[in-house]
Structures are given as structure tokens and as C-alpha cells.
Design an enzyme around this catalytic site. Structure first.
Site, PDB file in Angstrom:
ATOM      1  N   GLU A   1      34.776  22.155  -2.671  1.00  0.00           N
ATOM      2  CA  GLU A   1      34.803  22.635  -4.052  1.00  0.00           C
ATOM      3  C   GLU A   1      35.965  21.987  -4.801  1.00  0.00           C
ATOM      4  O   GLU A   1      37.103  22.044  -4.358  1.00  0.00           O
ATOM      5  CB  GLU A   1      34.978  24.158  -4.066  1.00  0.00           C
ATOM      6  CG  GLU A   1      34.926  24.720  -5.457  1.00  0.00           C
ATOM      7  CD  GLU A   1      35.196  26.225  -5.495  1.00  0.00           C
ATOM      8  OE1 GLU A   1      36.187  26.656  -4.881  1.00  0.00           O
ATOM      9  OE2 GLU A   1      34.417  26.943  -6.155  1.00  0.00           O
TER      10      GLU A   1
ATOM     11  N   GLY B   1      40.221  33.847   0.637  1.00  0.00           N
ATOM     12  CA  GLY B   1      39.325  34.923   1.076  1.00  0.00           C
ATOM     13  C   GLY B   1      39.335  35.076   2.593  1.00  0.00           C
ATOM     14  O   GLY B   1      39.332  36.197   3.125  1.00  0.00           O
TER      15      GLY B   1
ATOM     16  N   LYS C   1      46.243  42.593  -9.167  1.00  0.00           N
ATOM     17  CA  LYS C   1      47.173  41.448  -9.069  1.00  0.00           C
ATOM     18  C   LYS C   1      46.456  40.236  -9.650  1.00  0.00           C
ATOM     19  O   LYS C   1      45.627  39.611  -9.013  1.00  0.00           O
ATOM     20  CB  LYS C   1      47.563  41.183  -7.620  1.00  0.00           C
ATOM     21  CG  LYS C   1      48.936  40.624  -7.514  1.00  0.00           C
ATOM     22  CD  LYS C   1      49.225  39.221  -7.117  1.00  0.00           C
ATOM     23  CE  LYS C   1      48.366  38.104  -6.837  1.00  0.00           C
ATOM     24  NZ  LYS C   1      48.560  36.976  -7.783  1.00  0.00           N
TER      25      LYS C   1
ATOM     26  N   CYS D   1      33.168  29.416 -10.528  1.00  0.00           N
ATOM     27  CA  CYS D   1      32.709  29.462  -9.140  1.00  0.00           C
ATOM     28  C   CYS D   1      31.249  29.032  -9.031  1.00  0.00           C
ATOM     29  O   CYS D   1      30.825  28.479  -8.035  1.00  0.00           O
ATOM     30  CB  CYS D   1      32.868  30.868  -8.605  1.00  0.00           C
ATOM     31  SG  CYS D   1      32.082  32.088  -9.655  1.00  0.00           S
TER      32      CYS D   1
ATOM     33  N   THR E   1      37.731  30.270  -1.187  1.00  0.00           N
ATOM     34  CA  THR E   1      37.271  30.639   0.153  1.00  0.00           C
ATOM     35  C   THR E   1      38.448  30.679   1.133  1.00  0.00           C
ATOM     36  O   THR E   1      38.530  31.581   1.975  1.00  0.00           O
ATOM     37  CB  THR E   1      36.167  29.670   0.601  1.00  0.00           C
ATOM     38  OG1 THR E   1      35.024  29.908  -0.231  1.00  0.00           O
ATOM     39  CG2 THR E   1      35.781  29.874   2.055  1.00  0.00           C
TER      40      THR E   1
ATOM     41  N   GLU F   1      34.474  37.520  -3.466  1.00  0.00           N
ATOM     42  CA  GLU F   1      33.684  36.603  -4.294  1.00  0.00           C
ATOM     43  C   GLU F   1      34.405  35.267  -4.261  1.00  0.00           C
ATOM     44  O   GLU F   1      35.468  35.116  -4.863  1.00  0.00           O
ATOM     45  CB  GLU F   1      33.612  37.113  -5.741  1.00  0.00           C
ATOM     46  CG  GLU F   1      33.000  38.484  -5.894  1.00  0.00           C
ATOM     47  CD  GLU F   1      31.500  38.479  -5.704  1.00  0.00           C
ATOM     48  OE1 GLU F   1      30.901  37.392  -5.614  1.00  0.00           O
ATOM     49  OE2 GLU F   1      30.923  39.571  -5.640  1.00  0.00           O
TER      50      GLU F   1
ATOM     51  N   GLY G   1      38.342  34.642  -5.653  1.00  0.00           N
ATOM     52  CA  GLY G   1      39.219  33.475  -5.552  1.00  0.00           C
ATOM     53  C   GLY G   1      38.622  32.471  -4.594  1.00  0.00           C
ATOM     54  O   GLY G   1      37.416  32.471  -4.345  1.00  0.00           O
TER      55      GLY G   1
HETATM   56  P1  NAD Z   1      43.122  31.441  -5.228  1.00  0.00           P
HETATM   57  O1  NAD Z   1      42.390  31.853  -4.022  1.00  0.00           O
HETATM   58  O2  NAD Z   1      44.185  30.416  -5.121  1.00  0.00           O
HETATM   59  O3  NAD Z   1      43.838  32.709  -5.907  1.00  0.00           O
HETATM   60  C1  NAD Z   1      43.123  33.862  -6.273  1.00  0.00           C
HETATM   61  C2  NAD Z   1      44.077  35.036  -6.291  1.00  0.00           C
HETATM   62  O4  NAD Z   1      44.522  35.302  -4.963  1.00  0.00           O
HETATM   63  C3  NAD Z   1      45.324  34.834  -7.126  1.00  0.00           C
HETATM   64  O5  NAD Z   1      45.654  36.031  -7.776  1.00  0.00           O
HETATM   65  C4  NAD Z   1      46.372  34.484  -6.066  1.00  0.00           C
HETATM   66  O6  NAD Z   1      47.690  34.755  -6.450  1.00  0.00           O
HETATM   67  C5  NAD Z   1      45.931  35.376  -4.926  1.00  0.00           C
HETATM   68  N1  NAD Z   1      46.373  34.947  -3.595  1.00  0.00           N
HETATM   69  C6  NAD Z   1      46.644  33.695  -3.156  1.00  0.00           C
HETATM   70  N2  NAD Z   1      46.999  33.729  -1.849  1.00  0.00           N
HETATM   71  C7  NAD Z   1      46.949  35.029  -1.466  1.00  0.00           C
HETATM   72  C8  NAD Z   1      47.179  35.702  -0.240  1.00  0.00           C
HETATM   73  N3  NAD Z   1      47.543  35.053   0.879  1.00  0.00           N
HETATM   74  N4  NAD Z   1      47.011  37.038  -0.197  1.00  0.00           N
HETATM   75  C9  NAD Z   1      46.625  37.719  -1.292  1.00  0.00           C
HETATM   76  N5  NAD Z   1      46.397  37.132  -2.484  1.00  0.00           N
HETATM   77  C10 NAD Z   1      46.543  35.801  -2.576  1.00  0.00           C
HETATM   78  O7  NAD Z   1      42.021  31.024  -6.304  1.00  0.00           O
HETATM   79  P2  NAD Z   1      42.238  30.435  -7.777  1.00  0.00           P
HETATM   80  O8  NAD Z   1      42.696  29.031  -7.659  1.00  0.00           O
HETATM   81  O9  NAD Z   1      43.050  31.386  -8.582  1.00  0.00           O
HETATM   82  O10 NAD Z   1      40.746  30.497  -8.339  1.00  0.00           O
HETATM   83  C11 NAD Z   1      39.808  29.525  -8.100  1.00  0.00           C
HETATM   84  C12 NAD Z   1      38.865  29.948  -6.977  1.00  0.00           C
HETATM   85  O11 NAD Z   1      38.244  31.183  -7.313  1.00  0.00           O
HETATM   86  C13 NAD Z   1      37.736  28.981  -6.755  1.00  0.00           C
HETATM   87  O12 NAD Z   1      37.564  28.735  -5.380  1.00  0.00           O
HETATM   88  C14 NAD Z   1      36.523  29.698  -7.313  1.00  0.00           C
HETATM   89  O13 NAD Z   1      35.294  29.284  -6.784  1.00  0.00           O
HETATM   90  C15 NAD Z   1      36.849  31.102  -7.032  1.00  0.00           C
HETATM   91  N6  NAD Z   1      36.092  31.994  -7.930  1.00  0.00           N
HETATM   92  C16 NAD Z   1      35.039  32.709  -7.416  1.00  0.00           C
HETATM   93  C17 NAD Z   1      34.283  33.516  -8.237  1.00  0.00           C
HETATM   94  C18 NAD Z   1      33.128  34.316  -7.695  1.00  0.00           C
HETATM   95  O14 NAD Z   1      32.735  35.305  -8.318  1.00  0.00           O
HETATM   96  N7  NAD Z   1      32.566  33.961  -6.545  1.00  0.00           N
HETATM   97  C19 NAD Z   1      34.591  33.613  -9.592  1.00  0.00           C
HETATM   98  C20 NAD Z   1      35.671  32.875 -10.085  1.00  0.00           C
HETATM   99  C21 NAD Z   1      36.424  32.071  -9.237  1.00  0.00           C
END
Ligand code: NAD
Length: 498
Positions: free
Chosen positions: A390, A238, A180, A289, A235, A255, A233
Site C-alpha cells: 500500500e 493493526g 487518540k 484506505c 496494517t 480497519e 490505520g
Molecule cells: P498508522 O497506522 O501509522 O497510524 C494510525 C493511528 O495509530 C495513529 O493515531 C497513530 O498515532 C497510532 N499508532 C501508531 N502506532 C501505534 C501503536 N504502536 N499503538 C497504538 N497506536 C499507534 O496509520 P496512518 O498513517 O495514520 O494512516 C494511514 C493508514 O490507515 C493506511 O494504511 C490506510 O489504509 C489506513 N486506513 C484504513 C481505513 C479503513 O477504514 N480500513 C480508513 C482510513 C485509513
């Protein structure tokens, strides 16, 4: 010339594009131009169920369960080759989705085959053991078996590379996957799946559902037939996923976000250090990230570093991400741009000193582009929101420290623990400080490096588990212990040792 109509995509299930059950669609726009260029389904729980059932079927029936490790390895290598052939196209799609520099997205697409090759190698490494026993006439060995159906949920900043980090070990282990992608960047993943299917993936081994976190993501993480969630995604998401996963004890690897300290000591090579600071926070417009968003500078060089960083930030060429001369592209979405601008205001309100940038950037010819000027805040203290939360944008917070102890204390005073940088020419100090930092990655005299052969992941609220590196497959397997009697069989049912 008028823009072509947005292209309509379906869900990718059983190796073909299929129409969703409902009519809900999401626009995909180009953050550099504002143009809506694609539409994808906002998958319902019914659609997600269809994809999970396909993955479950492929896991237990058909050709895939009969694939030996060598077959899976060959398939991974073929997928890598196909990605290399389509690198330009896959880079273009990602740039149109997230506005990052073409140079960076192309570099990632060219790197992806290396990841698939690495996992092809790991697929053929022994994963089990023969275990010495306290009993005679017995053999015990362990095997690692594929976990089952994996939900791979990815963010928008590096859509395909972060998918490869999950898909590579999942397929190497023999799992099946429902991916997804972020609602901001769904098309590149759909096209990638189509390319991978063309390499001979049996139907159902890789399915893609597109949609928002709610309903699509939540339907996937809550689905009873998903065995593992591999998530990258924020925190906050997560945490939500971990609690949902807890209800059925799904395996998770998370992650998550960071607020990584990039620490400059007085004895550093300052030219190199400033380059590392710029790369750390302005590379990828800070939308990474591992961004070095908290810059800690020792007293004696503080003013010099702040001035030089501000000068360098002002000189960055913000522009069309497809133009090779651009050094920073767009912010990926309007919501993210608003978040970045909000944090600029919060930093000002909290008393940080604006040393560079601090406002949207205008780029000639792209009036609707989501650009922001590289921003430096000096005199930040670690209790300010700009040092604690962040942003995920090109905003550097510079903090002052006096001693090594002070630097370590400030660096570790955060709920995150993804990464850190240490700049010093004193080799003892470099390793001493590295050992004291609570972070999953430490870069000494460099920043923002990652690779398939070394683990990546977070301490504290930056995540659970590691991606990449020699142990990556373990995250996609269950361990089974097998006992074999090589003696006379069971003689006394009430004395298991006899
Ligand atoms: P996000 O958490 O908003 O979304 C990430 C994914 O999760 C998307 O596909 C989104 O549709 C999905 N999602 C959202 N709510 C959900 C739920 N309740 N249940 C299941 N899935 C859900 O993050 P973003 O804005 O897309 O990305 C930015 C974030 O990602 C930043 O916090 C960044 O630090 C983190 N990130 C971490 C790493 C790492 O390896 N640690 C790498 C890249 C990005």
C-alpha cells in the site's frame, strides 16, 4: 503580515482542556504552506492513565450509566446538529492538518450528522432475544450491555468521519471513550470533543489524548482498564495492536490498509469506467484506505484505457486545497511524501512503465507545499512491489488481464481484502465476479462509496470486524444470557434438569 504564533492545546479530559504531566509537545503543520500553526501534548503513559481513569469513572459512576437509550439517542442527535453548525470550522481545521480538499472535508463534516442520527436510531432498536428452550418452566433472554471503556485510535486521512464511525456506536451502546487522533491531525478531534461536551456529554464520556503512536497510542492499547480498541490505520500498526490486545483479551475492531483492484472488462462503459478509475486513485490524493490502486484492464481495451487514464491524470489540477478550483490537494506529511516518492522510484526500478506524473508538483505561491503529480504506471505485474504494497498516495498501477478467471486470480492475489471495483455492462458477469472477489466491499460500475447504513471493513489483512450498518452496535456490546425460573424453584441440587 507575519503568521500568528502556534496555538497551544492541552489534553481533553473530563470535559476540559488540561495540561499534560510532561513537557513534550508536537508541532502541527499545514502541509500546503509548511507553517506550524498549533502545538499539542505528546501524551505520556501517566496522561493516558488519567484519561482512561476518567472514562472508567464515567462508565460506572455519575450520570452516564443512568442514561436510557432514548437519552443517549437525543445526545447523539444534538452532537450531530452541533457538528452541522460548526461544519465550516471543522472542515477548515482538517484541511490545515492534512491538506485534503476543503470540498471533501466540508462534505464529510456535513455528512457526520447523518451518522450520529443513524446511531441514535440504532440505540433504540432491540438488541436482545428471548430464546426458545429445551427446558420447561424457564425463560431465557439475552441482553447486550455496553462493553466499557473504548480506545478509539484514528488515522490522518479522514480524522473526524472515522472518529464518528466509532464514537456513534460506542455512545449509542453506552460505552465511554478515549480517542487518540493521529499526531498529524490532532486539533480537529480536540475541537470536536469540545463541541460535543457543549452538547451535554457528561464529563469523562469522551476524552482525547494526543501524541505519537509511541508512547501515547501504545500506552492506551496496553492499558489494563481499556475494554475495546477500535482502530483505523495501517496494517502494520493493526498487527501490533492485535498482539497487545491479545495479552488481556481486549476486544478489537481493526480497519486497515488495502491494495484494491479496480477491474475494467472490455464490455464496460469506458467513459464511466475511466471516471471511476480517476475517482478511485486520485480522489483524496489516493490517501484513502479504499483507493483503487491496482487497476486491472482487459487486453482488448488496455491501451485505450492506459492512454486515457494518463491523459486525465496529467490534466488534474493540483493546488491549494482551500481553492475550489483544485482537484487534488497535498500529501498529508513530509514522511508520507517521502514514502510516495520512494514507491515511484521502486516502481521504475522494478520495470513498470511511467505513463504520467512521477515527481513532486510545484504549485505557484506554495513553495513549501507537499504536492505530488498524479502518477500512472502501466505494464505493472502483480509480483512488483507497487502492486503488492500500500502506497497511500496518488499512484495508479495498471495491470493487464485476458480472461475473467485471470482477472479474479490477479485481484485476489494480495494479502489485503478491503474493496474492489468491477466495470462491465454484462449483469451476469458483474455479480459472478463480485461473488468471487475476496473483499469486504465491491462496487459494480461505481467506486469509492460508503455510508452509515452499510457495513465497511476488510477481509484478510485489511481488518477485523465491520463499522457502520445495522450490526455496528454489536461491536460495542457484550452479550449476557439470563435464565429465569418460572416454576417451583430448585428441587434437586444434583439434577439441574429437574
Ligand atoms: P498508522 O497506522 O501509522 O497510524 C494510525 C493511528 O495509530 C495513529 O493515531 C497513530 O498515532 C497510532 N499508532 C501508531 N502506532 C501505534 C501503536 N504502536 N499503538 C497504538 N497506536 C499507534 O496509520 P496512518 O498513517 O495514520 O494512516 C494511514 C493508514 O490507515 C493506511 O494504511 C490506510 O489504509 C489506513 N486506513 C484504513 C481505513 C479503513 O477504514 N480500513 C480508513 C482510513 C485509513
Amino acid at each position: 503580515m507575519s503568521n500568528p504564533l502556534p496555538r497551544h492545546y492541552g489534553l481533553f479530559i473530563d470535559n476540559e482542556f488540561v495540561e499534560p504531566a510532561g513537557d513534550d509537545l508536537l508541532d502541527v503543520d499545514n502541509p500546503a504552506t509548511g507553517e506550524v500553526w498549533a502545538r499539542v501534548p505528546d501524551a505520556s503513559a501517566e496522561d493516558v492513565d488519567r484519561a482512561v481513569r476518567s472514562a472508567r469513572r464515567a462508565f460506572s459512576e455519575g450520570d452516564w450509566p443512568g442514561y436510557r437509550a432514548a437519552d443517549r439517542a437525543k445526545l447523539l442527535i444534538r452532537i450531530g446538529e452541533a457538528v452541522a453548525e460548526h461544519a465550516e470550522e471543522l472542515a477548515d481545521l482538517q484541511v490545515r492538518e492534512n491538506g485534503k480538499l476543503h470540498r471533501e472535508m466540508y462534505g464529510q463534516a456535513k455528512l457526520m450528522p447523518e451518522y450520529f442520527n443513524y446511531y441514535a436510531g440504532l440505540a433504540q432498536q432491540p438488541l436482545g432475544h428471548t430464546n426458545p428452550l429445551h427446558l420447561s418452566d424457564m425463560i431465557n433472554y439475552t441482553v447486550r450491555e455496553p462493553l466499557g471503556v473504548v480506545a478509539a485510535i484514528t488515522p490522518w486521512n479522514s480524522p473526524l468521519l472515522l472518529l464518528a464511525w466509532k464514537l456513534g456506536p460506542a455512545l449509542a451502546a453506552g460505552c465511554t471513550v478515549v480517542a487518540k487522533p493521529s499526531e498529524v491531525t490532532p486539533v480537529s478531534t480536540l475541537r470536536f470533543a469540545e463541541i460535543a461536551a457543549g452538547c451535554g456529554l457528561p464529563p469523562g464520556v469522551l476524552n482525547v489524548v494526543t501524541g505519537l503512536g509511541q508512547p501515547s497510542g501504545a500506552a492506551l492499547t496496553g492499558h489494563p482498564d481499556v475494554d475495546k480498541i477500535a482502530f483505523t490505520g495501517s496494517t502494520a500498526t493493526g498487527q501490533a495492536i492485535a498482539s497487545v490486545a491479545g495479552r488481556t483479551l481486549k476486544r478489537v475492531s481493526l480497519e486497515l490498509g488495502g491494495k484494491s483492484p479496480n477491474i475494467v472488462f472490455e464490455d464496460a462503459d469506458l467513459d464511466s469506467a475511466v471516471n471511476g478509475l480517476v475517482a478511485g486513485i486520485f480522489g483524496a490524493s489516493g490517501q484513502t484506505c479504499m483507493a483503487g490502486s491496482r487497476i486491472l484492464v482487459q487486453d482488448g481495451v488496455y491501451d485505450r484505457v492506459v492512454d486515457e487514464l494518463a491523459r486525465r491524470a496529467e490534466a488534474i489540477v493540483v493546488g491549494d486545497p482551500t481553492d475550489a478550483a483544485s482537484q487534488m490537494g497535498t500529501i498529508a506529511s513530509r514522511a508520507q511524501l517521502e514514502k510516495v516518492l520512494h514507491y515511484i522510484q521502486v516502481a521504475k526500478d522494478d520495470g513498470a512503465r511511467l505513463a504520467a506524473g512521477g515527481e513532486p508538483a510545484t504549485v505557484p505561491g506554495l513553495p513549501n507545499g507537499l504536492f505530488v503529480r498524479p502518477t500512472v504506471f502501466a505494464d505493472v505485474t502483480n509480483d512488483m512491489k507497487i502492486a503488492r504494497e500500500e502506497v497511500f498516495g496518488p499512484i495508479a498501477s495498471v495491470l493487464r488481464f485476458d480472461s475473467e478467471d485471470d482477472a479474479v486470480r490477479i485481484a485476489n492475489d494480495t494479502e489485503f481484502g478491503l474493496a474492489a471495483g468491477v466495470w462491465t455492462q454484462n449483469v451476469q458477469r458483474a455479480h459472478r465476479v463480485s461473488g468471487r472477489l475476496r473483499a469486504g466491499t465491491v462496487w459494480i460500475n461505481n467506486y469509492r462509496k460508503s455510508g452509515y447504513s452499510t457495513p465497511f471493513g476488510g477481509y484478510k489483512q485489511s481488518g477485523i470486524g465491520r463499522e457502520n450498518g445495522p450490526d455496528a452496535l454489536r461491536e460495542y456490546t457484550e452479550e449476557k444470557s439470563v435464565w429465569v425460573d418460572t416454576g417451583q424453584g430448585v428441587k434437586d441440587p444434583f439434577n439441574p434438569r429437574a
